[in-house]
Each structure stands twice: as C-alpha cells, then as structure tokens.
Design a protein around this motif. Structure first.
Motif, short mmCIF file in Angstrom:
data_model
loop_
_atom_site.label_atom_id
_atom_site.label_comp_id
_atom_site.label_asym_id
_atom_site.label_seq_id
_atom_site.Cartn_x
_atom_site.Cartn_y
_atom_site.Cartn_z
N ARG A 40 6.09 7.84 -9.45
CA ARG A 40 4.81 7.95 -10.18
C ARG A 40 3.93 6.74 -9.90
NH1 ARG A 40 5.96 7.53 -16.10
NH2 ARG A 40 6.12 5.38 -15.44
N ASP A 41 4.51 5.54 -9.94
CA ASP A 41 3.73 4.33 -9.65
C ASP A 41 3.26 4.31 -8.20
OD1 ASP A 41 3.98 3.52 -12.27
OD2 ASP A 41 5.48 1.97 -11.85
N GLY A 42 4.10 4.84 -7.29
CA GLY A 42 3.70 4.94 -5.89
C GLY A 42 2.51 5.87 -5.72
N MET A 43 2.55 7.00 -6.41
CA MET A 43 1.43 7.94 -6.31
C MET A 43 0.15 7.32 -6.86
SD MET A 43 3.16 11.71 -7.05
CE MET A 43 2.27 11.84 -8.51
N SER A 44 0.27 6.59 -7.94
CA SER A 44 -0.90 5.94 -8.54
C SER A 44 -1.48 4.90 -7.59
CB SER A 44 -0.50 5.30 -9.87
OG SER A 44 -1.59 4.63 -10.44
N ALA A 45 -0.61 4.09 -7.00
CA ALA A 45 -1.07 3.07 -6.06
C ALA A 45 -1.70 3.73 -4.83
CB ALA A 45 0.09 2.16 -5.66
N GLN A 46 -1.08 4.79 -4.35
CA GLN A 46 -1.61 5.49 -3.19
C GLN A 46 -3.00 6.05 -3.49
OE1 GLN A 46 1.10 8.44 -1.70
NE2 GLN A 46 -0.22 9.03 0.00
N ALA A 47 -3.17 6.63 -4.66
CA ALA A 47 -4.47 7.18 -5.04
C ALA A 47 -5.54 6.09 -5.10
CB ALA A 47 -4.35 7.89 -6.39
N ASP A 48 -5.13 4.88 -5.43
CA ASP A 48 -6.08 3.75 -5.50
C ASP A 48 -6.26 3.06 -4.15
OD1 ASP A 48 -6.45 4.20 -8.19
OD2 ASP A 48 -5.08 2.60 -8.83
N GLY A 49 -5.59 3.56 -3.11
CA GLY A 49 -5.71 2.95 -1.79
C GLY A 49 -4.87 1.70 -1.63
N GLU A 50 -3.97 1.44 -2.55
CA GLU A 50 -3.07 0.29 -2.48
C GLU A 50 -1.78 0.72 -1.77
OE1 GLU A 50 -3.89 -2.69 -3.40
OE2 GLU A 50 -5.81 -2.15 -4.32
N TYR A 51 -1.89 0.85 -0.44
CA TYR A 51 -0.81 1.45 0.32
C TYR A 51 0.44 0.60 0.38
CZ TYR A 51 -4.44 4.74 1.69
OH TYR A 51 -5.43 5.67 1.67
N ALA A 52 0.31 -0.69 0.50
CA ALA A 52 1.50 -1.55 0.54
C ALA A 52 2.28 -1.43 -0.77
CB ALA A 52 1.11 -2.99 0.81
N GLU A 53 1.56 -1.45 -1.87
CA GLU A 53 2.22 -1.30 -3.18
C GLU A 53 2.85 0.09 -3.32
OE1 GLU A 53 1.05 -1.28 -7.92
OE2 GLU A 53 -0.35 -2.18 -6.49
N ALA A 54 2.14 1.11 -2.84
CA ALA A 54 2.68 2.46 -2.90
C ALA A 54 3.98 2.56 -2.10
CB ALA A 54 1.65 3.46 -2.38
N LEU A 55 3.98 1.99 -0.90
CA LEU A 55 5.19 2.04 -0.07
C LEU A 55 6.35 1.32 -0.73
CD1 LEU A 55 3.72 1.57 3.52
CD2 LEU A 55 4.85 3.62 2.60
N GLU A 56 6.09 0.19 -1.36
CA GLU A 56 7.15 -0.53 -2.07
C GLU A 56 7.77 0.36 -3.15
OE1 GLU A 56 5.98 -4.37 -3.58
OE2 GLU A 56 4.97 -4.87 -1.70
N ASN A 57 6.90 1.01 -3.91
CA ASN A 57 7.39 1.89 -4.98
C ASN A 57 8.15 3.08 -4.41
OD1 ASN A 57 6.57 0.94 -7.73
ND2 ASN A 57 4.59 0.81 -6.71
N TYR A 58 7.63 3.69 -3.35
CA TYR A 58 8.32 4.82 -2.75
C TYR A 58 9.68 4.41 -2.19
CZ TYR A 58 3.98 7.58 -2.97
OH TYR A 58 2.88 8.27 -3.38
#
Length: 173
Positions: A40-58
């Motif tokens: 869920r946090d990865g999806m949120s970060a991805q939606a905000d364009g925070e790809y590095a953070e999204a990848l960490e969460n994923y």
C-alpha cells in the motif's frame, strides 16, 4: 510514520482508511498484513512519483508476501516503475516474474508487448529491419495472449495487429 499515514488528499486518505479496515477484519497473519502495508505504501509513493521509495516498499513487501497472486502484482508494479524510467530490460524481467506467479495477468502481457513493439521501432529506425520485425513478432505474440484473456481490452493493439498483418482471426472478432 508510514507513507499512507502522511497522505494529504481525500482519495489517498479514503483508500488508507478502507485498507486499514480490511486488514483488521480479514483473518490473515501478521506477516501478510505487513506485506500489504508495504505494498500500500509502495502504491502511494508510486502515485506521487516517488519511485525510489515505492521500490523500497515493494521490495520489502516481496520479502514478506507468500501468496503468488499478490506477489505478481508487486512485481508488476515494480515493472511499471522500471519501464517508466526507461529500464526496459529490468521491466521485462519483472513482468516475466509476475507472469510466473500469475499466468493470468493480461496487463503484464500487454506491457511486455509494448516494450517489444517500441524496441522494434527503434531497431528499424537504426536500419536493423530484420531484428525490428522479429521484435514486432514477439510483441504480436504477447498481445495475442493478452487479448485472448481480455478480448474487450487493448483496442490499439488489436488495430496494430490488423494493420501489420499479425492478427489471428480467432482472437479479433
């Protein structure tokens, strides 16, 4: 504080509240709940364009998630990030891993086809006509598989298949 707790817009807050309710009422183990929270946090970060953070969460979600179907969506979303950053080889690898977990994922098949079609165009522009045609054939194979699974989707792909002579009559009716 997790990313989802920091969301400022109504839709993200609503999603977070609903996801938290579902997590509380579903009879799942702690590890599965933690995996979903990272997803869920990865999806949120991805939606905000925070790809590095999204990848960490994923990546964290992948270490915790045991369900193959759920893993397929994590891998698929990771593939989206790599594709959007132009790392098509890594995106292809992740889409293929997603399909290994869940063979019925037409969006992964579609995205693989999109990459092969793009690479085919680039090859032809570089004067590598034969290689470009081979990539187009690969794209067609993946689009045909995706369309068979979701016949009402991928209209542009269906048109491309028809105009390039790569369609198979049984899938495009």
């Amino acid at each position: 504080m997790s990313r989802s707790q920091k969301n400022n817009n109504f839709i993200d807050k609503t999603f977070t509240v609903m996801a938290d309710i579902i997590l509380k009422i579903l009879p799942t183990n702690k590890q599965a709940k933690e995996a979903f929270a990272y997803y869920r946090d990865g999806m949120s970060a991805q939606a905000d364009g925070e790809y590095a953070e999204a990848l960490e969460n994923y990546k964290e979600a992948l270490t915790l998630e045991e369900d193959a179907n759920d893993r397929s969506y994590i891998l698929y979303n990771m593939g989206l990030i790599y594709a959007s950053n132009g790392d098509y080889e890594q995106a292809l690898e992740l889409y293929h891993q997603a399909l290994e977990c869940n063979a019925i994922l037409p969006q992964a098949l579609n995205n693989i086809a999109v990459i092969y079609q793009y690479q085919g165009e680039k090859a032809k522009e570089a004067g590598e006509d034969e290689f470009g045609e081979a990539l187009f054939d690969r794209a067609a194979d993946y689009w045909i598989r995706a369309i068979r699974m979701a016949p009402n989707n991928y209209i542009e792909a269906q048109n491309w298949l028809k105009t390039t002579g790569r369609s198979q009559i049984d899938i495009l009716l």
